[in-house]
Design a protein around this motif. Structure first.
Motif, short mmCIF file in Angstrom:
data_model
loop_
_atom_site.label_atom_id
_atom_site.label_comp_id
_atom_site.label_asym_id
_atom_site.label_seq_id
_atom_site.Cartn_x
_atom_site.Cartn_y
_atom_site.Cartn_z
N LYS A 1 0.85 -1.19 0.00
CA LYS A 1 0.00 0.00 0.00
C LYS A 1 0.89 1.24 0.00
CE LYS A 1 -4.08 1.75 2.35
NZ LYS A 1 -5.01 1.49 3.44
N ARG A 2 0.64 2.12 -0.97
CA ARG A 2 1.42 3.35 -1.07
C ARG A 2 0.48 4.53 -1.25
NH1 ARG A 2 6.26 1.35 -5.04
NH2 ARG A 2 7.16 -0.10 -3.56
N GLY B 1 -4.27 16.20 -7.55
CA GLY B 1 -4.18 17.09 -6.41
C GLY B 1 -4.66 16.54 -5.09
N HIS B 2 -5.11 15.28 -5.10
CA HIS B 2 -5.62 14.65 -3.88
C HIS B 2 -4.77 13.44 -3.53
CE1 HIS B 2 -9.21 17.13 -4.00
NE2 HIS B 2 -9.28 16.87 -5.30
N LYS B 3 -4.42 13.33 -2.26
CA LYS B 3 -3.63 12.19 -1.80
C LYS B 3 -4.56 10.99 -1.61
CE LYS B 3 -0.08 11.11 1.59
NZ LYS B 3 0.66 11.60 2.74
N THR B 4 -4.15 9.85 -2.15
CA THR B 4 -4.93 8.63 -2.00
C THR B 4 -3.98 7.46 -1.78
OG1 THR B 4 -6.71 7.30 -2.96
CG2 THR B 4 -5.03 8.08 -4.48
N SER B 5 -4.50 6.40 -1.24
CA SER B 5 -3.70 5.19 -1.04
C SER B 5 -4.12 4.14 -2.05
CB SER B 5 -3.91 4.63 0.37
OG SER B 5 -3.40 5.52 1.32
N VAL B 6 -3.13 3.46 -2.59
CA VAL B 6 -3.38 2.42 -3.58
C VAL B 6 -2.63 1.17 -3.14
CG1 VAL B 6 -3.14 1.76 -6.01
CG2 VAL B 6 -3.60 4.14 -5.42
N SER B 7 -3.31 0.04 -3.19
CA SER B 7 -2.69 -1.24 -2.84
C SER B 7 -2.48 -2.06 -4.10
CB SER B 7 -3.60 -2.01 -1.87
OG SER B 7 -3.75 -1.31 -0.67
N LEU B 8 -1.21 -2.37 -4.38
CA LEU B 8 -0.84 -3.16 -5.55
C LEU B 8 0.30 -4.10 -5.19
CD1 LEU B 8 -0.53 -0.33 -8.25
CD2 LEU B 8 -2.35 -2.04 -8.13
N GLU B 9 0.41 -5.17 -5.94
CA GLU B 9 1.57 -6.04 -5.80
C GLU B 9 2.80 -5.27 -6.28
OE1 GLU B 9 -2.10 -8.33 -6.03
OE2 GLU B 9 -1.29 -6.77 -7.31
N GLN C 1 1.23 11.46 -12.46
CA GLN C 1 0.58 11.84 -13.71
C GLN C 1 -0.02 10.61 -14.40
OE1 GLN C 1 4.07 13.81 -15.32
NE2 GLN C 1 2.95 15.75 -15.39
N LEU C 2 0.72 9.52 -14.42
CA LEU C 2 0.23 8.29 -15.03
C LEU C 2 -1.00 7.77 -14.31
CD1 LEU C 2 0.47 6.03 -17.11
CD2 LEU C 2 2.11 4.90 -15.57
N VAL C 3 -0.94 7.70 -13.00
CA VAL C 3 -2.08 7.22 -12.23
C VAL C 3 -3.27 8.17 -12.40
CG1 VAL C 3 -2.96 6.66 -9.92
CG2 VAL C 3 -0.68 5.90 -10.62
N GLY C 4 -3.00 9.46 -12.52
CA GLY C 4 -4.07 10.42 -12.77
C GLY C 4 -4.77 10.15 -14.09
N GLU C 5 -4.01 9.82 -15.13
CA GLU C 5 -4.59 9.48 -16.43
C GLU C 5 -5.44 8.22 -16.33
OE1 GLU C 5 -1.78 9.14 -19.60
OE2 GLU C 5 -0.91 11.12 -19.21
N ILE C 6 -4.89 7.21 -15.64
CA ILE C 6 -5.61 5.95 -15.47
C ILE C 6 -6.91 6.22 -14.71
CG2 ILE C 6 -5.55 3.68 -14.37
CD1 ILE C 6 -2.45 3.76 -14.87
N ASP C 7 -6.82 7.01 -13.65
CA ASP C 7 -7.99 7.33 -12.83
C ASP C 7 -9.05 8.04 -13.66
OD1 ASP C 7 -9.46 7.55 -10.34
OD2 ASP C 7 -8.82 9.64 -10.25
N LYS C 8 -8.63 9.00 -14.46
CA LYS C 8 -9.55 9.79 -15.28
C LYS C 8 -10.28 8.92 -16.30
CE LYS C 8 -9.56 13.64 -18.52
NZ LYS C 8 -8.74 14.59 -19.26
N ASN C 9 -9.58 7.94 -16.85
CA ASN C 9 -10.13 7.13 -17.94
C ASN C 9 -10.68 5.77 -17.51
OD1 ASN C 9 -9.46 9.05 -19.99
ND2 ASN C 9 -7.33 8.42 -19.77
N ARG C 10 -10.63 5.47 -16.24
CA ARG C 10 -11.01 4.12 -15.80
C ARG C 10 -12.51 3.88 -15.91
NH1 ARG C 10 -11.41 3.80 -9.30
NH2 ARG C 10 -11.52 6.03 -8.88
N GLN C 11 -12.82 2.61 -16.15
CA GLN C 11 -14.21 2.18 -16.21
C GLN C 11 -14.54 1.27 -15.04
OE1 GLN C 11 -14.79 0.57 -20.12
NE2 GLN C 11 -14.48 2.53 -21.10
N ASN D 1 -14.64 0.56 -10.85
CA ASN D 1 -14.84 1.33 -9.62
C ASN D 1 -13.57 1.38 -8.79
OD1 ASN D 1 -17.50 1.99 -10.12
ND2 ASN D 1 -18.28 0.15 -9.15
N ASN D 2 -12.73 0.39 -8.93
CA ASN D 2 -11.57 0.24 -8.09
C ASN D 2 -10.31 0.72 -8.82
OD1 ASN D 2 -9.19 -1.41 -7.11
ND2 ASN D 2 -10.69 -1.89 -5.54
N LEU D 3 -9.63 1.71 -8.26
CA LEU D 3 -8.43 2.26 -8.90
C LEU D 3 -7.33 1.21 -9.02
CD1 LEU D 3 -6.85 4.58 -10.16
CD2 LEU D 3 -6.29 5.36 -7.84
N SER D 4 -7.15 0.39 -8.01
CA SER D 4 -6.11 -0.65 -8.07
C SER D 4 -6.36 -1.59 -9.25
CB SER D 4 -6.06 -1.44 -6.77
OG SER D 4 -5.66 -0.62 -5.70
#
Length: 78
Positions: free
Chosen positions: A7-8, A14-22, A42-52, A54-57
């Motif tokens: 978990k990192r 602009g918002h701090k969030t925690s993501v759990s990944l292997e 920036q990369l995670v922001g793009e993924i977040d913006k375009n995701r379909q 519900n879960n960012l991880s």
């Protein structure tokens, strides 16, 4: 090879969030961001913006999978 979930905290849009990944996916994100010459945030922001999903991880895992699948030549498929 066992890859425990790590978990990192990361800043996304602009918002701090925690993501759990292997660890393998954290490594992949770092590599992809480096190849694109952008930050991991920036990369995670793009993924977040375009995701379909519900879960960012999950969205990050699928993004990394698609990225590396696109690099592999597809043979024998019609």
């Amino acid at each position: 090879m066992k890859s425990p979930v790590v978990k990192r905290s990361i800043v996304v849009a602009g918002h701090k969030t925690s993501v759990s990944l292997e660890e393998a996916f954290w490594t992949a994100l770092k590599e992809i961001a480096g190849m694109r010459r952008i930050t991991m945030s920036q990369l995670v922001g793009e993924i977040d913006k375009n995701r379909q999903q519900n879960n960012l991880s999950s969205a990050i895992r699928l993004y990394a999978l698609a990225h590396y699948q696109a690099l592999v030549p597809q043979s024998g498929q019609s």
